[in-house]
Design a protein around this motif. Structure first.
Motif, mmCIF file in Angstrom:
data_model
loop_
_atom_site.group_PDB
_atom_site.id
_atom_site.type_symbol
_atom_site.label_atom_id
_atom_site.label_comp_id
_atom_site.label_asym_id
_atom_site.label_seq_id
_atom_site.Cartn_x
_atom_site.Cartn_y
_atom_site.Cartn_z
ATOM 1 N N TYR A 292 0.771 -1.303 -0.059
ATOM 2 C CA TYR A 292 -0.035 0.189 0.100
ATOM 3 C C TYR A 292 0.813 1.371 -0.057
ATOM 4 O O TYR A 292 0.389 2.165 -0.663
ATOM 5 C CB TYR A 292 -0.969 0.003 1.151
ATOM 6 C CG TYR A 292 -1.807 1.415 1.273
ATOM 7 C CD1 TYR A 292 -2.781 1.145 0.353
ATOM 8 C CD2 TYR A 292 -1.880 2.121 2.228
ATOM 9 C CE1 TYR A 292 -3.725 2.351 0.150
ATOM 10 C CE2 TYR A 292 -2.755 3.015 2.336
ATOM 11 C CZ TYR A 292 -3.931 3.203 1.251
ATOM 12 O OH TYR A 292 -4.672 4.329 1.290
ATOM 13 N N VAL A 293 1.944 1.057 0.787
ATOM 14 C CA VAL A 293 3.017 2.492 0.863
ATOM 15 C C VAL A 293 4.494 1.940 0.569
ATOM 16 O O VAL A 293 4.631 1.002 1.316
ATOM 17 C CB VAL A 293 2.673 3.312 2.119
ATOM 18 C CG1 VAL A 293 3.569 4.192 2.008
ATOM 19 C CG2 VAL A 293 1.392 3.677 2.373
ATOM 20 N N ALA A 294 5.006 2.450 -0.305
ATOM 21 C CA ALA A 294 6.494 2.226 -0.455
ATOM 22 C C ALA A 294 7.350 2.640 0.552
ATOM 23 O O ALA A 294 7.139 3.450 1.282
ATOM 24 C CB ALA A 294 6.955 2.606 -1.677
ATOM 25 N N GLU B 13 -1.793 -1.961 -7.027
ATOM 26 C CA GLU B 13 -2.571 -0.479 -6.985
ATOM 27 C C GLU B 13 -3.030 -0.250 -8.395
ATOM 28 O O GLU B 13 -1.765 0.133 -9.074
ATOM 29 C CB GLU B 13 -1.694 0.429 -6.264
ATOM 30 C CG GLU B 13 -1.391 0.128 -4.815
ATOM 31 C CD GLU B 13 -0.562 1.638 -4.097
ATOM 32 O OE1 GLU B 13 -0.680 1.648 -3.088
ATOM 33 O OE2 GLU B 13 0.080 2.002 -5.009
ATOM 34 N N TRP B 14 -4.056 -0.278 -8.974
ATOM 35 C CA TRP B 14 -4.192 -0.186 -10.449
ATOM 36 C C TRP B 14 -4.006 1.264 -10.709
ATOM 37 O O TRP B 14 -3.573 1.526 -11.883
ATOM 38 C CB TRP B 14 -5.693 -0.497 -10.809
ATOM 39 C CG TRP B 14 -6.709 0.203 -9.771
ATOM 40 C CD1 TRP B 14 -7.361 -0.348 -8.825
ATOM 41 C CD2 TRP B 14 -7.143 1.532 -10.191
ATOM 42 N NE1 TRP B 14 -8.161 0.522 -8.522
ATOM 43 C CE2 TRP B 14 -8.109 1.716 -9.171
ATOM 44 C CE3 TRP B 14 -7.081 2.530 -11.171
ATOM 45 C CZ2 TRP B 14 -8.990 2.925 -9.141
ATOM 46 C CZ3 TRP B 14 -7.720 3.651 -10.981
ATOM 47 C CH2 TRP B 14 -8.589 3.976 -9.969
ATOM 48 N N THR C 287 -7.788 -4.081 -5.413
ATOM 49 C CA THR C 287 -6.899 -3.181 -5.985
ATOM 50 C C THR C 287 -5.941 -3.567 -6.852
ATOM 51 O O THR C 287 -5.484 -2.873 -7.414
ATOM 52 C CB THR C 287 -6.214 -2.233 -4.740
ATOM 53 O OG1 THR C 287 -5.260 -3.157 -4.040
ATOM 54 C CG2 THR C 287 -7.387 -1.560 -3.660
ATOM 55 N N PHE C 288 -5.616 -4.796 -6.678
ATOM 56 C CA PHE C 288 -4.625 -5.598 -7.589
ATOM 57 C C PHE C 288 -4.925 -5.348 -9.107
ATOM 58 O O PHE C 288 -6.321 -5.448 -9.238
ATOM 59 C CB PHE C 288 -4.257 -7.162 -7.351
ATOM 60 C CG PHE C 288 -3.369 -7.287 -6.119
ATOM 61 C CD1 PHE C 288 -3.725 -6.562 -4.815
ATOM 62 C CD2 PHE C 288 -2.533 -8.404 -6.079
ATOM 63 C CE1 PHE C 288 -2.813 -6.886 -3.908
ATOM 64 C CE2 PHE C 288 -2.003 -8.608 -4.808
ATOM 65 C CZ PHE C 288 -2.053 -7.801 -3.718
ATOM 66 N N ASP D 237 -6.970 4.547 -4.005
ATOM 67 C CA ASP D 237 -6.380 4.631 -2.760
ATOM 68 C C ASP D 237 -6.863 3.667 -1.673
ATOM 69 O O ASP D 237 -6.814 3.804 -0.562
ATOM 70 C CB ASP D 237 -6.308 6.090 -2.140
ATOM 71 C CG ASP D 237 -4.811 6.386 -1.825
ATOM 72 O OD1 ASP D 237 -3.730 5.724 -2.194
ATOM 73 O OD2 ASP D 237 -4.620 7.449 -1.093
ATOM 74 N N ALA D 238 -7.888 2.913 -2.312
ATOM 75 C CA ALA D 238 -8.571 1.803 -1.316
ATOM 76 C C ALA D 238 -7.229 0.933 -0.942
ATOM 77 O O ALA D 238 -6.312 0.903 -1.182
ATOM 78 C CB ALA D 238 -9.370 0.885 -2.110
ATOM 79 N N ILE D 239 -7.596 0.274 0.404
ATOM 80 C CA ILE D 239 -6.463 -0.665 0.990
ATOM 81 C C ILE D 239 -6.745 -1.922 0.487
ATOM 82 O O ILE D 239 -7.862 -2.519 0.610
ATOM 83 C CB ILE D 239 -6.689 -0.450 2.626
ATOM 84 C CG1 ILE D 239 -6.363 1.052 2.936
ATOM 85 C CG2 ILE D 239 -5.698 -1.573 3.306
ATOM 86 C CD1 ILE D 239 -6.617 1.279 4.693
#
Ligand SMILES: [Zn+2]
Length: 229
Positions: free
Chosen positions: A115-117, A192-193, A159-160, A149-151
């Motif tokens: 979700y976050v790098a 994250e698309w 989200t993939f 930005d959905a988790i």
């Protein structure tokens, strides 16, 4: 979408990539191209959120030619400062820890990086990454399967990018987005698309090169690299 490797931002291969300081200017996507619309409601996220490297802006302008008529890019976030990246990663790590208290640190970092790098490899602070979706001629966002930005784990990984638990229409819209962006050299982060990049460390790994085009820059560096539209 082209078949590509599935590499997480926490993958050791990304740490081996060299990124020398780049003097390539930054440019504000607001007013850069009428077919590239910036979501101003996200302006409070961070200063310079609508800035990207000049090549990235030019590539988006090229990519729009691969979109169907009446569909435009809707920019959510470009540059993000390292400070904000660090806060966001810590928050993501904390959330994973609460859900999986008995897992080791490697697992927690890998999950958080969906979700976050992690800051040391983060694409957004380089100006090479952009989060974006599509809008129609009325400015209405198309259905891409999940909110931007959905988790991932809260959406059953919808989200993939290649998720199948979304509507046919959403799958088609993701293909439209991917076709346009891949045609000019952007790579997607598979969890994250909405996340695409060019020239950052992740892009280097996906392209089998050992050097990135862009290092991360501070807000002060960015000010030195500004270019008027
Ligand atoms: Zn992103």
């Amino acid at each position: 979408m082209k078949e590509s490797k599935k590499v997480l931002m926490s993958d050791p291969s990304i740490l081996t990539i060299i990124a020398m300081p780049s003097q390539e200017p930054f440019i504000d996507l607001v007013n850069f191209d009428p077919d590239i619309v910036v979501d101003q409601s996200l302006a409070n996220r961070s200063q310079y959120f609508s800035f990207v490297r000049l090549s990235v802006a030019k590539k988006l302008s090229l990519a729009k030619n691969f979109l169907p008529k009446d569909i435009r890019f809707f920019i959510k976030e470009g540059y993000r400062s390292l400070d904000i990246q660090e806060i966001a990663f810590k928050r993501s790590l904390q959330r994973v820890k609460e859900n999986s208290p008995y897992q080791d640190l490697d697992y927690l970092i890998a999950e958080a990086s969906k979700y976050v790098a992690p800051p040391n490899v983060a694409p957004h602070p380089t100006g090479g990454a952009v989060d974006l979706t599509l809008i129609d001629s009325d400015g209405i966002e198309l259905d891409l399967g999940t909110p931007f930005d959905a988790i991932p784990h809260e959406t059953d990984n919808a989200t993939f990018f290649d998720a199948t638990n979304i509507s046919i229409e959403a799958i088609q819209n993701r293909q439209i987005l991917a076709h346009a962006l891949q045609s000019v050299g952007f790579v997607n982060y598979y969890t994250e698309w909405w996340h695409w990049s060019y020239g950052d460390k992740y892009w280097a790994v996906m392209n089998d090169v050992d050097e990135a085009l862009y290092n991360h820059v501070t807000d002060e560096d960015l000010l030195d690299l500004l270019q008027e539209a």
